[in-house]
Write an enzyme that holds these catalytic residues in place. Structure first.
Site, short mmCIF file in Angstrom:
data_model
loop_
_atom_site.label_atom_id
_atom_site.label_comp_id
_atom_site.label_asym_id
_atom_site.label_seq_id
_atom_site.Cartn_x
_atom_site.Cartn_y
_atom_site.Cartn_z
N ALA A 252 0.80 -1.24 0.00
CA ALA A 252 0.00 0.00 0.00
C ALA A 252 0.83 1.28 0.00
O ALA A 252 0.25 2.37 0.08
CB ALA A 252 -1.01 0.03 1.15
N ALA A 253 2.15 1.18 -0.13
CA ALA A 253 2.94 2.41 -0.23
C ALA A 253 2.55 3.17 -1.50
O ALA A 253 2.36 4.40 -1.48
CB ALA A 253 4.43 2.08 -0.24
N GLY A 254 2.42 2.44 -2.60
CA GLY A 254 2.01 3.08 -3.86
C GLY A 254 0.62 3.68 -3.74
O GLY A 254 0.36 4.78 -4.24
N ASP A 255 -0.28 2.97 -3.08
CA ASP A 255 -1.66 3.48 -2.92
C ASP A 255 -1.67 4.74 -2.06
O ASP A 255 -2.42 5.69 -2.33
CB ASP A 255 -2.54 2.41 -2.26
O1 RIB Z 1 -1.68 -2.23 -3.42
C1 RIB Z 1 -1.87 -3.09 -2.32
C2 RIB Z 1 -3.13 -3.87 -2.46
O2 RIB Z 1 -3.02 -4.72 -3.59
C3 RIB Z 1 -3.44 -4.77 -1.31
O3 RIB Z 1 -4.16 -4.16 -0.28
C4 RIB Z 1 -4.18 -5.94 -1.96
O4 RIB Z 1 -5.52 -5.99 -1.64
C5 RIB Z 1 -3.96 -5.74 -3.46
O5 RIB Z 1 -5.10 -5.31 -4.06
#
Ligand code: RIB
Length: 317
Positions: A252-255
């Site tokens: 989730a760093a990218g998110d």
């Molecule tokens: O980018 C991370 C996410 O990728 C995770 O939370 C997982 O659910 C996948 O979708």
């Protein structure tokens, strides 16, 4: 809710996270350290990041009619996100991601999308008034491509800024990049889209230049420990050095970068300023385990930036 109005069209997954000393080999069974169930999904993570960083966020997505679906929706509500358009799809399971995280903080992920794939073009069209009332639309590719592209078309036609993170990559029509104001890609996605292998700053520059020529308004090429290459129309590209931290889990760093960058742009920052702030938010994310469990709040990011003020991450290209 206050702050920039951000609509996220995307995925929600329950992440089943195994901490393991190392990645198992094919056919091998090893003992892990621990197991946790953590809300995730690229769309939901980006929505949570934008909300925690100060955005007024609405999410469109689909979960299953099951316990995971209820938990995923409740997590969005707990962060003040409008989840009225995250509907439960009868007869389908929620999206699930199996995630292995090793002692070096690297991960391997398998996603079964489940109800995420039930999001239709018609669902998106029904949300058009919300998209058109937004400052920004944020999309990824863990839902059906046709639904994502429809959302982008609606936004673009209505003058709403589009942030597009084509992850996981799918074959895209090159002319769609002209609908994207801010394209956020990692090395793999940039390599696939530009057909230039991105391995360092020089190749990042080449790929970003090509993606701009293909129509993207700005390109943000995230390169993990190498930093972020930022390129806008005109000759104003920069490499932003990574913010050094102790890595626990990069999930989730990218998110977080996408959500934080979107808030910065929505607040009127330029791309370099928004990307710099987003880097700090993403850096904090990798210091903790899991997706939504690791996304920082605005106060945490501000405190972190203040503590690192002497080490400015911006370098000349
Ligand atoms: O980018 C991370 C996410 O990728 C995770 O939370 C997982 O659910 C996948 O979708």
């Amino acid at each position: 809710m206050s702050g920039p109005r951000i609509t996220v069209v995307g995925s929600l997954n329950m992440d089943l996270v195994f901490r393991t000393p190392r990645m198992p080999l094919a056919g091998e069974t090893i003992s892990g350290h621990a197991f946790r169930q953590i809300p995730g999904g690229k769309g939901a993570n980006q929505a949570v990041a934008a909300a925690r960083l100060g955005g007024a966020v609405t999410m469109l997505g689909r979960v299953g009619d099951d316990a995971f679906g209820r938990q995923l929706r409740d997590c969005l509500l707990a962060d003040g996100i409008d989840a009225s358009q995250v509907l439960a799809q009868a007869g389908m399971a929620s999206g699930v991601a199996g995630i292995l995280v090793d002692d070096a903080g690297s991960n391997s992920i398998v996603v079964t999308p489940g109800a995420n794939m039930a999001l239709t073009l018609e669902d998106v069209e029904a949300l058009a008034p919300t998209i058109l009332a937004s400052d920004l639309l944020v999309c990824q590719l863990e839902t059906r491509l046709c639904a994502v592209m429809r959302a982008i078309e609606i936004a673009k036609r209505g003058g709403v800024k589009v942030v597009f993170n084509p992850a996981p990559m799918q074959p895209l029509r090159a002319d769609w990049l002209a609908l994207v104001d801010y394209l956020i890609v990692n090395e793999t996605e940039a390599s696939q889209l530009s057909e230039i292998a991105v391995v360092d700053r020089a190749t990042a520059r080449q790929a970003a230049t090509k993606l701009l020529a293909m129509g993207a308004g700005s390109v943000l090429l995230t390169m993990g420990g190498q930093g972020v290459f930022v390129a806008g129309q005109g000759d104003n590209s920069r490499m932003l050095a990574a913010v050094p931290v102790e890595v626990v889990d990069t999930t989730a760093a990218g998110d977080t970068f996408v959500g934080a960058f979107s808030v910065g742009i929505g607040q009127g920052l330029g791309i370099v300023e928004a990307a710099t702030a987003a880097q700090y938010a993403a850096a904090l994310t990798v210091t903790k385990l899991g997706a939504q469990t690791s996304i920082p709040t605005r106060a945490e990011v501000e405190q972190f930036i203040a503590s690192r003020a002497a080490r400015a991450p911006v370098e000349a290209a």
